[in-house]
Write an enzyme that holds these catalytic residues in place. Structure first.
Site, mmCIF file in Angstrom:
data_model
loop_
_atom_site.group_PDB
_atom_site.id
_atom_site.type_symbol
_atom_site.label_atom_id
_atom_site.label_comp_id
_atom_site.label_asym_id
_atom_site.label_seq_id
_atom_site.Cartn_x
_atom_site.Cartn_y
_atom_site.Cartn_z
ATOM 1 N N PHE A 189 1.015 -1.353 -0.181
ATOM 2 C CA PHE A 189 -0.073 0.145 0.176
ATOM 3 C C PHE A 189 1.029 1.564 0.127
ATOM 4 C CE2 PHE A 189 -1.663 3.611 2.015
ATOM 5 C CZ PHE A 189 -3.165 3.203 1.499
ATOM 6 N N GLU A 190 0.677 2.347 -0.866
ATOM 7 C CA GLU A 190 1.333 3.474 -0.843
ATOM 8 C C GLU A 190 0.618 4.753 -1.377
ATOM 9 O OE1 GLU A 190 4.965 2.521 -3.144
ATOM 10 O OE2 GLU A 190 5.810 2.467 -1.111
ATOM 11 N N ILE A 191 0.455 6.059 -1.211
ATOM 12 C CA ILE A 191 0.134 7.084 -1.645
ATOM 13 C C ILE A 191 0.934 7.997 -1.835
ATOM 14 C CG2 ILE A 191 -1.972 8.370 -1.875
ATOM 15 C CD1 ILE A 191 -3.537 7.228 -0.238
#
Ligand SMILES: Nc1nc2c(ncn2[C@@H]2O[C@H](COP(=O)(O)OP(=O)(O)OP(=O)(O)O)[C@@H](O)[C@H]2O)c(=O)[nH]1
Ligand SMILES: *[C@@H]1O[C@H](CO)[C@@H](O)[C@H](O)[C@H]1NC(C)=O
Ligand SMILES: *[C@@H]1O[C@H](CO)[C@@H](O)[C@H](O)[C@H]1NC(C)=O
Ligand SMILES: *[C@@H]1O[C@H](CO)[C@@H](O)[C@H](O)[C@H]1NC(C)=O
Ligand SMILES: [Mg+2]
Length: 370
Positions: free
Chosen positions: A267-269
């Site tokens: 998960f990365e933003i």
């Protein structure tokens, strides 16, 4: 979903004190409802009116998935959940990347679910495969050793290609040049809560570089010489270290050794302009030449995390506590009752990973003064 006839302009009510470290991202857009019309009015659907994008506040951003053709079933499940919980309201584009050409079946099955434009890209060979300056004899010896020791993915060359690509190449792909922010999505993950705000806009408005939901320890065996390499780089390039660096998140002794904490990068933003910038570019190239992506098994998670923590700094990193997220075997679930209810979350807050023994969340809390 607002009734079809209702066309209201977005109302932004800033309800938090900007300097508070306990900021809940969603409170920023508490009353924000995007003007998107009804599903039948989506732009690009023949015969339907185009809903002016200017009525909505959207960021310069895309959803991003790296996948193999064989990942299609898991990819479809992730896209479906992302669309249902977030993107059907916002219609950000999707970019899918693969070192092989995507099959027609893959394209058809994910496209049918996407509410925004969908792009499929092939990764250039020199962005993916082991470079010629790696000594394959030595690399193979190390892979065999790790495999014998039972290190997860220890014997896998393709996993190493993937980690190196995710560390230093994806944001150079032609399809991503038009975008600044991305949200990384893997096959077979779960988005457990309705998203009542736009994290991309939040990132932009709050000058955030990197957003995460889960943080944990890396396997020492996969990164034996990573920290000494980082230390050498920092000695050569002190100018890249942010004044408010999160060194104390990574190290319990002022930088002498790495405590193995990292953000779980499935998960990365994040802001690709940071990866593309001078500090991270110099950092990645330095690491790459040392060969640790192949002689060891350096992961994109510690590499991104160390880069963001040292060169972007604490106040540029966002814990998205309101985003319910699961990648087997761990889940982040909002533990605040109001967030959990508002998100209609399917996860159990009692099983949120946040303060599990293997989580680094307490260390992050301390960085933010909690
Ligand atoms: N195109 C392509 N994608 C890959 C390859 N290996 C992994 N990926 C993708 O890279 C991401 C990470 O790979 P995973 O196998 O999920 O690795 P992981 O998350 O560390 O481990 P898991 O616990 O198995 O999920 C996923 O989006 C995969 O679909 C590959 O060889 N080719
Ligand atoms: C490659 O690695 C092997 C095994 O470690 C070593 O014996 C060999 O000398 C290396 N070759 C070069 C050109 O460095
Ligand atoms: C979006 O971001 C990219 C990367 O920073 C930039 O090149 C592009 O011009 C931006 N597009 C818009 C519409 O601002
Ligand atoms: C955002 O970050 C940039 C780069 O660090 C800085 O120059 C700028 O002042 C920041 N803006 C705000 C509103 O904090
Ligand atoms: Mg995975």
């Amino acid at each position: 979903m607002p009734p079809a006839t209702r066309i209201s302009r977005p109302v932004l009510i800033v309800v938090f004190v900007a300097s508070s470290p306990n900021t809940v991202s969603s409170s920023y857009y508490d009353t924000f409802e995007p003007d998107i019309g009804t599903p039948g009015e989506y732009e690009g659907v023949p015969g339907n009116p185009v809903v002016p994008v200017t009525l909505r506040r959207r960021a310069n951003a895309t959803l991003l998935m790296l996948a193999r053709n064989s990942d299609v079933d898991g990819a479809v499940r992730s896209v479906r959940e992302m669309e249902d919980r977030f993107n059907s309201k916002y219609r950000y584009p999707w970019v899918f990347l693969n070192e092989q050409s995507f099959s027609d079946d893959f394209k058809r099955r994910v496209s049918v679910l996407a509410s925004g434009p969908v792009h499929f890209g092939k990764i250039a060979d020199d962005h993916w495969y082991q470079p010629s300056w790696i000594n394959e004899t030595k690399a193979k010896e190390e892979r065999d050793k790790m495999e014998e020791e039972g290190v997860i993915y220890g014997g896998s060359l393709s996993y190493r290609n993937m980690c190196r690509f995710n560390s230093g190449f994806f944001y150079r792909h032609p399809l991503l040049q038009d975008f600044r922010y991305y949200w990384r999505v893997e096959p077979d993950v779960h988005f457990h809560c309705d998203m009542n705000f736009d994290p991309f806009v939040y990132m932009h408005e709050n000058n955030k570089t990197y957003g995460f939901t889960i943080t944990m320890y890396e396997y020492q065996r996969t990164i034996e010489t990573l920290w000494s390499t980082v230390s050498d780089f920092v000695k050569e390039h002190p100018e890249y270290v942010a004044p408010n660096s999160a060194m104390n998140f990574l190290s319990d002794n002022g930088g002498n050794s790495y405590n193995l904490c990292h953000f779980w990068s499935n998960f990365e933003i994040a802001d690709m302009d940071f990866w593309r910038g001078p500090a991270y570019t110099a950092f990645f190239n330095y690491l790459d030449l040392k060969g640790g992506f192949y002689y060891e098994r350096w992961g994109d998670a510690p590499v991104h995390s160390i880069g963001a923590a040292l060169f972007a700094g604490t106040d540029r990193i966002q814990f998205f506590r309101e985003i319910g997220y699961e990648h087997n075997p761990y889940t982040h679930c909002p533990t605040e009752e109001d967030l959990w209810k508002r998100g209609r979350c399917t996860c159990d807050p009692a099983h949120s990973f946040d303060y599990d023994g293997y989580s680094c969340m307490r260390r992050w809390d301390r960085m933010e003064g909690r």
